[in-house]
Scaffold this motif. Structure first.
Motif, PDB file in Angstrom:
ATOM      1  N   ARG A 105       0.834  -1.206   0.000  1.00  0.00           N
ATOM      2  CA  ARG A 105       0.000   0.000   0.000  1.00  0.00           C
ATOM      3  C   ARG A 105       0.873   1.263   0.000  1.00  0.00           C
ATOM      4  O   ARG A 105       0.647   2.189  -0.763  1.00  0.00           O
ATOM      5  N   GLU A 127      -5.098   2.126  -3.220  1.00  0.00           N
ATOM      6  CA  GLU A 127      -5.890   0.904  -3.017  1.00  0.00           C
ATOM      7  C   GLU A 127      -6.712   0.577  -4.266  1.00  0.00           C
ATOM      8  O   GLU A 127      -6.813  -0.582  -4.660  1.00  0.00           O
ATOM      9  N   GLU A 128      -7.286   1.609  -4.893  1.00  0.00           N
ATOM     10  CA  GLU A 128      -8.053   1.362  -6.129  1.00  0.00           C
ATOM     11  C   GLU A 128      -7.143   0.791  -7.215  1.00  0.00           C
ATOM     12  O   GLU A 128      -7.489  -0.153  -7.921  1.00  0.00           O
ATOM     13  N   LEU A 130      -4.314  -0.805  -6.801  1.00  0.00           N
ATOM     14  CA  LEU A 130      -3.868  -2.161  -6.448  1.00  0.00           C
ATOM     15  C   LEU A 130      -4.948  -3.186  -6.794  1.00  0.00           C
ATOM     16  O   LEU A 130      -4.648  -4.304  -7.222  1.00  0.00           O
ATOM     17  N   GLU A 131      -6.207  -2.796  -6.632  1.00  0.00           N
ATOM     18  CA  GLU A 131      -7.298  -3.705  -7.013  1.00  0.00           C
ATOM     19  C   GLU A 131      -7.279  -3.945  -8.519  1.00  0.00           C
ATOM     20  O   GLU A 131      -7.364  -5.081  -8.981  1.00  0.00           O
ATOM     21  N   THR A 132      -7.130  -2.869  -9.284  1.00  0.00           N
ATOM     22  CA  THR A 132      -7.069  -3.015 -10.748  1.00  0.00           C
ATOM     23  C   THR A 132      -5.891  -3.899 -11.148  1.00  0.00           C
ATOM     24  O   THR A 132      -5.983  -4.704 -12.072  1.00  0.00           O
ATOM     25  N   ALA A 136      -5.295  -6.923  -4.668  1.00  0.00           N
ATOM     26  CA  ALA A 136      -6.263  -6.478  -3.644  1.00  0.00           C
ATOM     27  C   ALA A 136      -6.000  -7.110  -2.277  1.00  0.00           C
ATOM     28  O   ALA A 136      -6.139  -6.451  -1.258  1.00  0.00           O
ATOM     29  N   GLY A 137      -5.592  -8.361  -2.258  1.00  0.00           N
ATOM     30  CA  GLY A 137      -5.427  -9.036  -0.969  1.00  0.00           C
ATOM     31  C   GLY A 137      -4.081  -8.779  -0.312  1.00  0.00           C
ATOM     32  O   GLY A 137      -3.774  -9.356   0.724  1.00  0.00           O
ATOM     33  N   PHE A 139      -2.452  -5.605   0.490  1.00  0.00           N
ATOM     34  CA  PHE A 139      -2.141  -4.216   0.849  1.00  0.00           C
ATOM     35  C   PHE A 139      -1.026  -4.094   1.895  1.00  0.00           C
ATOM     36  O   PHE A 139      -0.206  -3.199   1.826  1.00  0.00           O
TER      37      PHE A 139
END
Ligand SMILES: Nc1ncnc2c1ncn2[C@@H]1O[C@H](COP(=O)(O)OP(=O)(O)OP(=O)(O)O)[C@@H](O)[C@H]1O
Ligand SMILES: [Mg+2]
Length: 259
Positions: A105, A127-128, A130-132, A136-137, A139
């Protein structure tokens, strides 16, 4: 690439770019009059042998190195370095060299913090992104303990978090095993389908050809070919030092590059 993409003005234009370095008494010219336009939403592959000038050309494009001659235009105008940095992200060949933050993160939030976002805004953007990028898991995971493929994804997240619409991947498959290659290819395909502009520098054409809209061959600092992948591959000259991935190799005698 969408049909409209080529009717839009280029996102990036390299105009007559040359670069020389001191060598002995004189100068060695390693980029020689390169002209290249990159259009929004396209996936451009630049292939060429070791030392052909791929990395240097893209460092110049991203504002990390100055050309000896020529100019870089971003959306048609000469940009300030900060504008280029914010618009055009570079994923380095050595993913470790790009890691700054202790955790995933923190690392992805570093770029947006540098652009002046508050800590809260930067973390949200990180965070957004990292999801893209498919992390996501992870951080709070220590950045340096990620796998090679995940480190490249982290570099992509950092660039996305800064709001870059275009990104340059320098040898994105170097040192990756097959799951790592697939992981990077998936994120590239995903970015392309979201309309991002991708410039991929690689020797490993067979891995990215399915994504490519255009193929450029750089050889000894000059652009030798620039066109659709089938056209360029049909004209590919052995001397350029790029293997044609469409030619299957079944016998060692066919491996002319080993001769
Ligand atoms: N700072 C520098 N000083 C002197 N020569 C340099 C410098 N940076 C790059 N070069 C030279 O410029 C040429 C092009 O280098 P570049 O790294 O762009 O090649 P490349 O196509 O990315 O190669 P590779 O496939 O090995 O990554 C090389 O001959 C390199 O030695
Ligand atoms: Mg290189």
């Amino acid at each position: 690439m969408s049909r409209t993409a080529l009717t839009e003005p280029p996102l990036l234009s390299l105009r007559n770019i040359s670069k020389s370095f001191p060598a002995g008494e004189g100068q060695r010219r390693v980029l020689d009059g390169v002209n290249l336009d990159v259009y929004p939403g396209e996936c451009l592959i630049i292939a060429g042998p070791n030392g052909s000038g791929k990395t240097l050309l893209m460092k110049i494009a991203a504002g990390l190195s100055d050309p000896s001659e020529g100019e870089v235009l971003y959306r048609g105008i000469p940009p300030r370095a900060a504008e280029l940095y914010a618009g055009l992200g570079l994923v380095f060949q050595d993913a470790d060299a790009q890691i700054i933050g202790e955790t995933v993160r923190e690392d992805a939030a570093f770029g947006p913090r540098n652009l002046g976002l508050s800590r809260q805004e930067a973390v949200k953007a990180a965070e957004e992104a990292l999801e893209t990028a498919g992390l996501a898991g992870k951080f709070d995971f220590p950045s340096r303990r990620l796998s090679g493929g995940e480190k490249r994804r982290l570099a992509v997240a950092g660039i996305l978090a800064m709001g870059c619409r275009a990104m340059i991947f320098d040898e994105p498959f170097a040192n990756l095993d097959w799951p790592g290659v697939k992981s990077v290819l998936r994120i590239m395909g995903d970015l392309k389908s979201r309309g991002h502009t991708l410039i991929i520098l690689t020797h490993e054409l067979e891995k990215v050809l399915a994504l490519a809209d255009r193929l450029v061959i750089l050889h000894r600092g000059r652009i030798r070919e620039n066109g659709s992948p089938p056209e360029v591959l049909a004209r590919l000259c052995e001397d350029y030092g790029v293997r044609n991935p469409l030619r299957s190799v079944t016998r060692v005698e066919d491996c002319s590059w080993l001769a």
